[in-house]
Design a protein around this motif. Structure first.
Motif, mmCIF file in Angstrom:
data_model
loop_
_atom_site.group_PDB
_atom_site.id
_atom_site.type_symbol
_atom_site.label_atom_id
_atom_site.label_comp_id
_atom_site.label_asym_id
_atom_site.label_seq_id
_atom_site.Cartn_x
_atom_site.Cartn_y
_atom_site.Cartn_z
ATOM 1 N N SER A 189 2.324 14.924 -8.969
ATOM 2 C CA SER A 189 3.713 15.351 -8.846
ATOM 3 C C SER A 189 4.821 15.647 -10.478
ATOM 4 C CB SER A 189 4.640 14.701 -8.072
ATOM 5 O OG SER A 189 6.025 16.037 -8.148
ATOM 6 N N TYR A 215 1.085 -1.257 0.017
ATOM 7 C CA TYR A 215 0.166 0.120 -0.087
ATOM 8 C C TYR A 215 0.824 1.626 0.369
ATOM 9 C CZ TYR A 215 -4.134 3.294 1.493
ATOM 10 O OH TYR A 215 -4.857 4.545 1.403
ATOM 11 N N LEU A 216 1.900 1.351 0.811
ATOM 12 C CA LEU A 216 2.927 2.038 1.112
ATOM 13 C C LEU A 216 3.625 2.871 -0.096
ATOM 14 C CD1 LEU A 216 3.900 4.994 2.626
ATOM 15 C CD2 LEU A 216 5.838 2.810 3.608
ATOM 16 N N GLU A 217 3.663 1.746 -1.465
ATOM 17 C CA GLU A 217 4.941 1.649 -2.545
ATOM 18 C C GLU A 217 3.508 2.336 -3.838
ATOM 19 O OE1 GLU A 217 6.572 -0.859 -6.556
ATOM 20 O OE2 GLU A 217 6.524 -1.995 -3.649
ATOM 21 N N GLN A 218 2.277 2.001 -3.591
ATOM 22 C CA GLN A 218 1.649 1.972 -4.683
ATOM 23 C C GLN A 218 1.468 3.760 -4.239
ATOM 24 O OE1 GLN A 218 -2.602 0.283 -4.291
ATOM 25 N NE2 GLN A 218 -3.363 1.061 -5.645
ATOM 26 N N LEU A 219 1.061 3.759 -2.973
ATOM 27 C CA LEU A 219 0.353 5.863 -2.555
ATOM 28 C C LEU A 219 1.776 6.605 -3.323
ATOM 29 C CD1 LEU A 219 -1.192 6.027 1.034
ATOM 30 C CD2 LEU A 219 -1.665 6.062 -1.330
ATOM 31 N N THR A 220 2.870 6.082 -2.996
ATOM 32 C CA THR A 220 4.346 6.402 -3.258
ATOM 33 C C THR A 220 4.356 7.440 -4.730
ATOM 34 O OG1 THR A 220 5.712 5.884 -1.471
ATOM 35 C CG2 THR A 220 6.861 7.284 -3.615
ATOM 36 N N GLU A 221 4.350 5.990 -6.018
ATOM 37 C CA GLU A 221 4.445 6.004 -6.899
ATOM 38 C C GLU A 221 2.759 7.520 -7.413
ATOM 39 O OE1 GLU A 221 3.723 2.017 -8.174
ATOM 40 O OE2 GLU A 221 5.386 1.831 -7.475
ATOM 41 N N SER A 222 1.908 6.872 -6.957
ATOM 42 C CA SER A 222 0.998 7.949 -7.452
ATOM 43 C C SER A 222 0.814 8.640 -7.227
ATOM 44 C CB SER A 222 -0.496 7.224 -6.555
ATOM 45 O OG SER A 222 -1.363 6.530 -6.851
ATOM 46 N N ALA A 223 1.949 9.779 -6.127
ATOM 47 C CA ALA A 223 1.914 10.883 -5.797
ATOM 48 C C ALA A 223 3.177 11.464 -6.249
ATOM 49 C CB ALA A 223 2.405 10.820 -4.443
ATOM 50 N N GLN A 224 3.991 10.372 -6.550
ATOM 51 C CA GLN A 224 5.026 10.693 -7.357
ATOM 52 C C GLN A 224 4.375 11.282 -9.312
ATOM 53 O OE1 GLN A 224 8.869 11.479 -7.514
ATOM 54 N NE2 GLN A 224 8.168 11.902 -9.692
ATOM 55 N N TYR A 225 3.295 10.510 -9.675
ATOM 56 C CA TYR A 225 2.571 10.489 -11.258
ATOM 57 C C TYR A 225 1.935 11.863 -11.057
ATOM 58 C CZ TYR A 225 -0.482 10.153 -14.721
ATOM 59 O OH TYR A 225 -0.875 10.207 -15.846
#
Length: 60
Positions: free
Chosen positions: A44, A32-42
């Motif tokens: 941004s 879940y944390l990895e998915q959130l990080t990737e979404s935030a990076q996208y």
């Protein structure tokens, strides 16, 4: 004999296929944390790209 039980055999095959699909998805689940990080990076990256395009239009 097969003609008598074809519905039960078909249902058994479908249930096994569904269970296999569920287990495969659980095993390959992205944390879940990895998915959130990737979404935030996208998001941004998209905002930065929009700002860059906006600046290019204003500089013309």
């Amino acid at each position: 004999m097969l003609a008598k039980y074809w519905k039960k055999i078909g249902m058994l095959i479908i249930i096994i296929a569904c269970l296999f699909n569920i287990v495969a998805k659980l095993v390959a689940k992205v944390p879940y944390l990895e998915q959130l990080t990737e979404s935030a990076q996208y998001v941004s990256d998209q905002e930065a790209q929009e700002k860059q395009e906006e600046n290019e239009v204003l500089n013309r």
